[in-house]
Design an enzyme around this catalytic site. Structure first.
Site, PDB file in Angstrom:
ATOM      1  N   GLY A   1       0.820  -1.203   0.000  1.00 35.40           N
ATOM      2  CA  GLY A   1       0.000   0.000   0.000  1.00 35.40           C
ATOM      3  C   GLY A   1       0.856   1.255   0.000  1.00 35.40           C
ATOM      4  O   GLY A   1       2.079   1.203   0.178  1.00 35.40           O
ATOM      5  N   CYS A   2       0.196   2.375  -0.213  1.00 32.63           N
ATOM      6  CA  CYS A   2       0.909   3.647  -0.338  1.00 32.63           C
ATOM      7  C   CYS A   2       1.506   4.082   0.992  1.00 32.63           C
ATOM      8  O   CYS A   2       2.686   4.435   1.067  1.00 32.63           O
ATOM      9  CB  CYS A   2      -0.031   4.710  -0.893  1.00 32.63           C
ATOM     10  SG  CYS A   2      -1.653   4.744  -0.112  1.00 32.63           S
ATOM     11  N   TYR A   3       0.696   4.053   2.045  1.00 31.25           N
ATOM     12  CA  TYR A   3       1.232   4.438   3.349  1.00 31.25           C
ATOM     13  C   TYR A   3       2.368   3.499   3.781  1.00 31.25           C
ATOM     14  O   TYR A   3       3.408   3.959   4.243  1.00 31.25           O
ATOM     15  CB  TYR A   3       0.122   4.415   4.408  1.00 31.25           C
ATOM     16  CG  TYR A   3      -0.903   5.508   4.314  1.00 31.25           C
ATOM     17  CD1 TYR A   3      -0.552   6.854   4.376  1.00 31.25           C
ATOM     18  CD2 TYR A   3      -2.259   5.207   4.220  1.00 31.25           C
ATOM     19  CE1 TYR A   3      -1.519   7.858   4.338  1.00 31.25           C
ATOM     20  CE2 TYR A   3      -3.228   6.210   4.180  1.00 31.25           C
ATOM     21  CZ  TYR A   3      -2.852   7.526   4.245  1.00 31.25           C
ATOM     22  OH  TYR A   3      -3.809   8.511   4.213  1.00 31.25           O
TER      23      TYR A   3
END
Lengths: 343, 343, 343, 343
Positions: free
Chosen positions: C146-148
């Site tokens: 994921g991005c985070y």
């Protein structure tokens, strides 16, 4: 005044609440909602918690005590209910489109629905105080104009009345913030698709076209057709309309400015910018003010006119309150004295 | 190709670097700067650290090896230097205004400065490939058009050549993101004063007016004056131009569309939207593409035309690279194949 | 390489298309969609008209020729289909969450659904190339992070491996643009409610928490719990994560920087900012780059670490392509060479 | 009350004017400016034309009649002039930093300038009415707090007084709109560089740090050091602060909420959100309200606290008016009754 709002959960409803809380003579006693009755308004807008504690009630049961009712409903609904309220001596201020067009057929052609109370159309007063204040006073049914039409008419009506423009030359290129589209959710208001983006929409088909044409025609004393192209600006509030029209023979820029001056010099909400300054929507942010400027381009003989306002205030709820003040004989600026926020 | 950029620290300079890094035949060997020589480009744009390690050198010392020089300088400067570069057989692509206007007097009237090399004006080629590709090939001095003029001409030139519009009826209402104003700092680009705001600027005085008129006149074979009103949109990139013109007698919408189709059917960067769809600036974001649509409003007899592009790409650096590709006989899309970012 | 994309109409699908069009070895031969099969991708994204002419096909019928399949689907779906693709020797790169968590129970607790193929969890490789490049090569099932988590792990993993931080002290305060929420429509992404607004969301409940904890624990060799608070920034793209952790006894700022340096000095997408400069999300706009900085605050003994990236590129589709490049033995930067757009 | 404003042309000056125009007891009789004396305020802010017609006068000549003077000046200036005003029995409300820090040495260390009137520091009252209302009444010199400190202290002070937090565990991760940086022009507020961007700034060096620490230490009864990291949000108005702290032994979430409740239950400007709702800066837009929420994460033992307000209202000019109301024995909400604008 005991005030009710139908369609209280929309943006114009919230804005009416915000304005009326600062209105010395107003008391909101009824918030009607078709979909959220039984909740509190603060359940819908959590920022109102502990600040505005009104409940949302059925929009079918307007209480007895109501003296003035703001109808902020999708078009078609108020037309079906207005008579009932008028019969009860309630003043009705319709923020929707149902009573703006005088010709039932034009309404039905542009709004694709039949009109439930055409017999009230003649009685309804189109409410831009600066242009028809005298007609508003004492009436009971106000058609509160749309945001684009308010900006456009304030710029053009005096000039058309004074025959300063060629009536077949009018082009209205308008730009609006996103709040004008309301609170409904769809890709057209999705942040990721609106932000850093700009587009035209409703090209040659927008429903404010006949409303503008009707009022301009009335001012000019002849039938006027316009081009009207709205655009979506990646901002929340604000409308700016850029208008082009050919000056009538022999007309100078000074004539145009004088025409505005004659009508607006004493108006507290309509402001011609000083020479060289042009309106910005932010000047009006959160306020009921309108800012205007014009220039005659001698090279082409065309006038460029710009008007800017806050679509939720002078373009909707603020003007509605201004109309209410007139209906009840109050100073027109009551509750509307704030200047625009900056920045 | 050995490439140099003068004025490398501006936004069009950065965009040239970004585009040319993806160009298979290009090598940037020189970045000239008047104010930042001795620093690295990454000192000016920290996001280039470890990615682009070029130094900034004096903008007075263009190295021998340079084959093509992009001049992204304030107006007036390139005019004074171009001959020197041309004498060295360097191809010059001027992203500024110095060689766009063919008439020295018009240049001097609108730009308030004398022109240092009027003898080069006739030689300079105005570079919109889709409209004058044949003239560009083999030349050595390209006047890369402005952002507003590119959008406007792409929409209007075919129709004017085909005599489909009344030539005295043209109104260009244009809207631009803030990056078009460059990197200089002043209140006009202060975030707090631009965000949530919209305004017109340069009303009837913007310098792109004569550039547009010159090229439209050339297309129409007669002198054309227009109204041109730019507006500032609270977004960083993108230009959208909404154009109004009266259709010539007997012209149908299909004629207009056919005129575009004839010119653009095989163009890879210019796209007529499908029926009912209107351009959005974001379709072009970061790409060299242009999106266009038109409609004939039979009620008024006017055509509404809309064109949208990225002001820093097709409106500046992308078009400059496109022109370079033509000058060097490369496939025109080299380095420019990306589609727009969404969202 | 013959490439397919499942869930092609979402934002990560569009971004994969944009990136892969600039990838010299990639050919997109299949775009699968559950809801829009039968349309063209350009019907969904009108900006792709005449540029990308692929059709959308049923997402149930992945063609024979596909060599690598990007799955950009809501969680739970890829888990049920992955084995089928793997059996056909297709490399699967899952941009969703189904194969990121090694522990089926943790997945089911946080995602509120059962896992359809827990037997594949051990085989799936968590794909952050800069941290586990060797594990990725030669594999067939990649869990694209994921991005985070990408931003957070790039900042923390080297320091935890080197035992430079107190493992119970980690707080991750993260900020994301709106595109991270996808293309679905609801009030949470309504322009008028997001613009000029800032908020935290998913406080102490966001699903990226266990993913981050799993990988940090692996790096540290002990169980790590963190506080993770995401916030919504009124912008479209970009993630910035601000991390706080107490330095281990005797650790100096130089030790921390050296730890990063050792891991990232030769990485082309991960950049430690020069001294005094701090990351901005815009440095990474539209690119696969990550920018990082840290500081040891001697007053409190805590390290502040900041990492910024484009959530749709290094935080999703760009990293997915980077993983694909590794799987197929291509230079890792193929198709990913662009630097960030500015402005 | 006869009111003067020094530094009237800044954003807090404009906001004071906006608020005071709606204040029933206030009359602005003097606007002082160092750089624009002789102009009208409407020359600086064209949106005030015909609405606010005050002139700007020299900031050296405060008229006799002034009863209260708002000083919205760069730090260092008010310190040198305050005594002069106090000697004239003028109440001074300083929106700058000169009287916030009780320790002259700390002021001089963080603000890099000597303090011109340290003998007034003891007398000056730090003005957050909800936390020290009793001290404000009757005083003559108010240090109006900064925007970040107001949000942070409102969240933390009750909990620290009640010993519910570990005092060495406090981390303040704050986010502000751009208007907090004032009206000066530089690349850091250039629209093209701020829009679609997010960054941290002043990491571990921001001048609000000692102000926060001083007041938290006072509340806790022991010296407190914090980590404070401000970030710049691409929006004009609003501050949101996310705070992390370890709960003291045995403390439950209910204890924390009760602590807030005890202090704020009767406050009209400070609102604990209903369960499950988290503050958004927009709830406070243009209003003096503050919205707060907290959660105890049992997994880590840390409390996450969020507070949001409008940096120009409760974070500056609104709180200044609130303090003025207390000084003059007026109802505290006079002129401050509006709720936030939405949208």
């Amino acid at each position: 005044m005991k005030i009710g709002i139908l369609g209280a959960t929309g943006y114009t409803g919230h804005e009416l609440i915000r304005i009326l809380r600062g209105h010395s003579e107003a008391e909101i006693v009824y918030l009607g909602s078709s979909g959220s009755a039984g909740q509190k308004i603060a359940d819908i807008y959590p920022g109102l918690n502990e600040i505005v504690d009104n409940n949302l009630e059925s929009d079918q049961e307007v209480p007895e005590e109501i003296e003035v009712l703001f109808c902020a409903l999708p078009h078609g609904i108020t037309a079906g209910r207005a008579e009932k309220y008028l019969d009860r001596q309630i003043k009705v201020i319709d923020l929707g489109a149902d009573f703006r067009l005088k010709d039932k057929n034009i309404y039905e052609a542009w709004y694709k629905t039949s009109h439930a109370s055409p017999h009230l159309l003649a009685e309804a007063v189109y409410g831009i105080p600066e242009l028809n204040r005298a007609e508003i006073a004492g009436k009971r049914l106000i058609a509160n104009p749309g945001c684009y039409p308010t900006a456009t008419q304030l710029a053009l009506v005096p000039l058309l009345k004074d025959k300063l423009l060629k009536s077949d030359s009018i082009i209205v290129d308008a730009k609006s913030g996103v709040s004008g589209a309301g609170r409904g959710t769809n890709l057209g208001v999705h942040f990721s698709e609106v932000n850093e983006n700009f587009k035209a929409y409703g090209v040659a088909t927008h429903r404010h076209t006949p409303e503008i044409e009707q009022e301009l025609s009335k001012a000019a004393g002849e039938d006027i057709l316009i081009n009207f192209t709205p655009h979506l600006v990646p901002m929340t509030r604000g409308i700016l309309t850029t208008i082009y029209a050919s000056a009538a023979e022999g007309v100078e820029e000074g004539d145009l400015l004088q025409s505005w001056q004659t009508v607006y010099a004493d108006e507290q909400f309509v402001h011609q910018m000083p020479g060289g300054e042009w309106p910005q929507t932010k000047y009006a942010y959160g306020s009921n003010h309108v800012f205007m400027q014009l220039k005659l381009d001698k090279r082409t003989g065309r006038v460029i006119l710009v008007a800017a306002l806050d679509n939720l205030v002078k373009g909707a709820s603020g003007q509605a309150v201004q109309n209410m003040n007139i209906l009840f004989g109050l100073p027109e600026e009551t509750g509307l004295k704030t200047n625009g926020m900056w920045p």
